[in-house]
Write a protein that holds these residues in place. Sequence first.
Motif, PDB file in Angstrom:
ATOM      1  N   GLU A  65       5.501  13.087 -11.266  1.00 39.73           N
ATOM      2  CA  GLU A  65       4.947  13.125  -9.912  1.00 39.73           C
ATOM      3  C   GLU A  65       4.848  11.704  -9.353  1.00 39.73           C
ATOM      4  O   GLU A  65       5.225  11.447  -8.209  1.00 39.73           O
ATOM      5  N   ALA A  66       4.367  10.771 -10.160  1.00 40.07           N
ATOM      6  CA  ALA A  66       4.235   9.384  -9.718  1.00 40.07           C
ATOM      7  C   ALA A  66       5.600   8.799  -9.377  1.00 40.07           C
ATOM      8  O   ALA A  66       5.757   8.149  -8.336  1.00 40.07           O
ATOM      9  N   ALA A  67       6.592   9.027 -10.232  1.00 40.84           N
ATOM     10  CA  ALA A  67       7.935   8.490  -9.989  1.00 40.84           C
ATOM     11  C   ALA A  67       8.490   9.013  -8.672  1.00 40.84           C
ATOM     12  O   ALA A  67       9.019   8.240  -7.860  1.00 40.84           O
ATOM     13  N   GLN A  68       8.355  10.300  -8.446  1.00 45.08           N
ATOM     14  CA  GLN A  68       8.875  10.895  -7.210  1.00 45.08           C
ATOM     15  C   GLN A  68       8.102  10.414  -5.995  1.00 45.08           C
ATOM     16  O   GLN A  68       8.690  10.041  -4.978  1.00 45.08           O
ATOM     17  N   ALA A  69       6.776  10.426  -6.079  1.00 46.51           N
ATOM     18  CA  ALA A  69       5.949  10.039  -4.934  1.00 46.51           C
ATOM     19  C   ALA A  69       6.141   8.571  -4.553  1.00 46.51           C
ATOM     20  O   ALA A  69       6.083   8.215  -3.373  1.00 46.51           O
ATOM     21  N   LEU A  70       6.382   7.722  -5.552  1.00 51.94           N
ATOM     22  CA  LEU A  70       6.535   6.291  -5.292  1.00 51.94           C
ATOM     23  C   LEU A  70       7.985   5.872  -5.121  1.00 51.94           C
ATOM     24  O   LEU A  70       8.265   4.703  -4.838  1.00 51.94           O
ATOM     25  N   GLY A  71       8.912   6.819  -5.308  1.00 57.29           N
ATOM     26  CA  GLY A  71      10.330   6.514  -5.139  1.00 57.29           C
ATOM     27  C   GLY A  71      10.846   5.538  -6.172  1.00 57.29           C
ATOM     28  O   GLY A  71      11.653   4.659  -5.871  1.00 57.29           O
ATOM     29  N   VAL A  72      10.399   5.705  -7.416  1.00 55.76           N
ATOM     30  CA  VAL A  72      10.754   4.788  -8.491  1.00 55.76           C
ATOM     31  C   VAL A  72      11.533   5.553  -9.563  1.00 55.76           C
ATOM     32  O   VAL A  72      11.209   6.695  -9.892  1.00 55.76           O
ATOM     33  N   GLU A  73      12.539   4.921 -10.120  1.00 53.04           N
ATOM     34  CA  GLU A  73      13.313   5.492 -11.212  1.00 53.04           C
ATOM     35  C   GLU A  73      12.357   5.896 -12.352  1.00 53.04           C
ATOM     36  O   GLU A  73      11.538   5.080 -12.797  1.00 53.04           O
ATOM     37  N   PRO A  74      12.429   7.151 -12.837  1.00 52.21           N
ATOM     38  CA  PRO A  74      11.498   7.603 -13.880  1.00 52.21           C
ATOM     39  C   PRO A  74      11.482   6.729 -15.134  1.00 52.21           C
ATOM     40  O   PRO A  74      10.439   6.615 -15.786  1.00 52.21           O
ATOM     41  N   ALA A  75      12.573   6.078 -15.466  1.00 49.38           N
ATOM     42  CA  ALA A  75      12.605   5.225 -16.656  1.00 49.38           C
ATOM     43  C   ALA A  75      11.689   4.012 -16.522  1.00 49.38           C
ATOM     44  O   ALA A  75      11.293   3.416 -17.523  1.00 49.38           O
ATOM     45  N   ARG A  76      11.334   3.644 -15.279  1.00 50.31           N
ATOM     46  CA  ARG A  76      10.437   2.496 -15.038  1.00 50.31           C
ATOM     47  C   ARG A  76       8.971   2.900 -15.008  1.00 50.31           C
ATOM     48  O   ARG A  76       8.082   2.043 -15.038  1.00 50.31           O
ATOM     49  N   VAL A  77       8.693   4.198 -14.906  1.00 50.27           N
ATOM     50  CA  VAL A  77       7.313   4.682 -14.875  1.00 50.27           C
ATOM     51  C   VAL A  77       6.957   5.106 -16.296  1.00 50.27           C
ATOM     52  O   VAL A  77       7.626   5.946 -16.890  1.00 50.27           O
ATOM     53  N   LEU A  78       5.911   4.517 -16.830  1.00 51.11           N
ATOM     54  CA  LEU A  78       5.546   4.734 -18.217  1.00 51.11           C
ATOM     55  C   LEU A  78       4.283   5.578 -18.330  1.00 51.11           C
ATOM     56  O   LEU A  78       3.339   5.382 -17.570  1.00 51.11           O
ATOM     57  N   SER A 112      12.551   0.069 -24.264  1.00 50.66           N
ATOM     58  CA  SER A 112      13.351   0.223 -23.044  1.00 50.66           C
ATOM     59  C   SER A 112      12.678  -0.421 -21.833  1.00 50.66           C
ATOM     60  O   SER A 112      13.352  -0.785 -20.865  1.00 50.66           O
ATOM     61  N   ALA A 113      11.361  -0.595 -21.876  1.00 51.10           N
ATOM     62  CA  ALA A 113      10.628  -1.203 -20.754  1.00 51.10           C
ATOM     63  C   ALA A 113      11.076  -2.630 -20.490  1.00 51.10           C
ATOM     64  O   ALA A 113      11.020  -3.113 -19.353  1.00 51.10           O
ATOM     65  N   GLN A 114      11.565  -3.305 -21.527  1.00 53.92           N
ATOM     66  CA  GLN A 114      11.968  -4.699 -21.388  1.00 53.92           C
ATOM     67  C   GLN A 114      13.221  -4.883 -20.528  1.00 53.92           C
ATOM     68  O   GLN A 114      13.528  -5.995 -20.125  1.00 53.92           O
ATOM     69  N   ALA A 115      13.911  -3.791 -20.233  1.00 54.43           N
ATOM     70  CA  ALA A 115      15.135  -3.871 -19.430  1.00 54.43           C
ATOM     71  C   ALA A 115      14.850  -4.030 -17.939  1.00 54.43           C
ATOM     72  O   ALA A 115      15.765  -4.277 -17.161  1.00 54.43           O
ATOM     73  N   TYR A 116      13.596  -3.918 -17.541  1.00 54.53           N
ATOM     74  CA  TYR A 116      13.239  -3.928 -16.118  1.00 54.53           C
ATOM     75  C   TYR A 116      12.379  -5.142 -15.782  1.00 54.53           C
ATOM     76  O   TYR A 116      11.585  -5.604 -16.597  1.00 54.53           O
ATOM     77  N   GLY A 117      12.500  -5.591 -14.545  1.00 53.60           N
ATOM     78  CA  GLY A 117      11.672  -6.696 -14.069  1.00 53.60           C
ATOM     79  C   GLY A 117      10.219  -6.291 -13.951  1.00 53.60           C
ATOM     80  O   GLY A 117       9.317  -7.081 -14.244  1.00 53.60           O
ATOM     81  N   THR A 118       9.992  -5.044 -13.532  1.00 55.93           N
ATOM     82  CA  THR A 118       8.639  -4.497 -13.463  1.00 55.93           C
ATOM     83  C   THR A 118       8.666  -3.047 -13.915  1.00 55.93           C
ATOM     84  O   THR A 118       9.691  -2.366 -13.819  1.00 55.93           O
ATOM     85  N   VAL A 119       7.521  -2.591 -14.411  1.00 56.32           N
ATOM     86  CA  VAL A 119       7.315  -1.199 -14.783  1.00 56.32           C
ATOM     87  C   VAL A 119       6.000  -0.743 -14.148  1.00 56.32           C
ATOM     88  O   VAL A 119       5.211  -1.576 -13.694  1.00 56.32           O
ATOM     89  N   LEU A 120       5.797   0.563 -14.139  1.00 56.64           N
ATOM     90  CA  LEU A 120       4.560   1.109 -13.596  1.00 56.64           C
ATOM     91  C   LEU A 120       3.832   1.881 -14.675  1.00 56.64           C
ATOM     92  O   LEU A 120       4.450   2.627 -15.433  1.00 56.64           O
ATOM     93  N   VAL A 121       2.519   1.704 -14.733  1.00 58.13           N
ATOM     94  CA  VAL A 121       1.654   2.460 -15.633  1.00 58.13           C
ATOM     95  C   VAL A 121       0.479   2.969 -14.816  1.00 58.13           C
ATOM     96  O   VAL A 121       0.191   2.462 -13.727  1.00 58.13           O
ATOM     97  N   SER A 122      -0.207   3.954 -15.348  1.00 59.53           N
ATOM     98  CA  SER A 122      -1.385   4.464 -14.650  1.00 59.53           C
ATOM     99  C   SER A 122      -2.379   3.327 -14.440  1.00 59.53           C
ATOM    100  O   SER A 122      -2.602   2.500 -15.323  1.00 59.53           O
ATOM    101  N   GLY A 123      -2.984   3.349 -13.277  1.00 56.81           N
ATOM    102  CA  GLY A 123      -3.986   2.345 -12.954  1.00 56.81           C
ATOM    103  C   GLY A 123      -5.399   2.765 -13.306  1.00 56.81           C
ATOM    104  O   GLY A 123      -6.347   2.054 -13.024  1.00 56.81           O
ATOM    105  N   GLY A 124      -5.534   3.950 -13.907  1.00 55.38           N
ATOM    106  CA  GLY A 124      -6.863   4.375 -14.334  1.00 55.38           C
ATOM    107  C   GLY A 124      -7.388   5.605 -13.636  1.00 55.38           C
ATOM    108  O   GLY A 124      -8.502   6.038 -13.905  1.00 55.38           O
ATOM    109  N   ARG A 125      -6.575   6.187 -12.773  1.00 57.97           N
ATOM    110  CA  ARG A 125      -6.943   7.462 -12.162  1.00 57.97           C
ATOM    111  C   ARG A 125      -5.679   8.138 -11.651  1.00 57.97           C
ATOM    112  O   ARG A 125      -4.665   7.473 -11.402  1.00 57.97           O
TER     113      ARG A 125
END
Length: 165
Positions: A42-55, A126-139
Amino acid sequence: MARNKGNRSGGTPATVALDRAGVAYTPRSYVHDPAVASYGMEAAQALGVEPARVLKTLLVRVDGALAVGVVPVDRQLDLKAVAAALGGKRAELADPKDAERSTGYVVGGISPIGQRTSLRTVVDDSAQAYGTVLVSGGRRGFDIELAPGDLAAATGATYAAIARR
């Protein structure tokens, strides 16, 4: 990416920890749909980010002790691999209530950063292949975008191949 000045994110334990450490990150909010079963996709789709970058952050028990595995949302955690990465023999997913109690976060919003109890953490390499990744911010509905090296530093994590398709 600039340090989050003014803490626009609402001050979750994750953002507070990053602010204290002086780590640059970008807060990324979206409207969470309670009917959605896969929080990470859901986060990947809502934020328009490749799912491999969302952890996603998963709590496991390795030889009885709680630990954290962080893997892309489009993959599964390989329990044998995470056990081996942590020097253990056997791993299983932790009970959700134990995960919430240990981290201070709710399932679907568990961040690897700023957890109530510091746990050994492994991030899929695999996270090391990206300049940035996304993780939950706590909610639910709130992610943090940051460099993989900063994620590892903020959590004391190691990298290992712990994800499978």
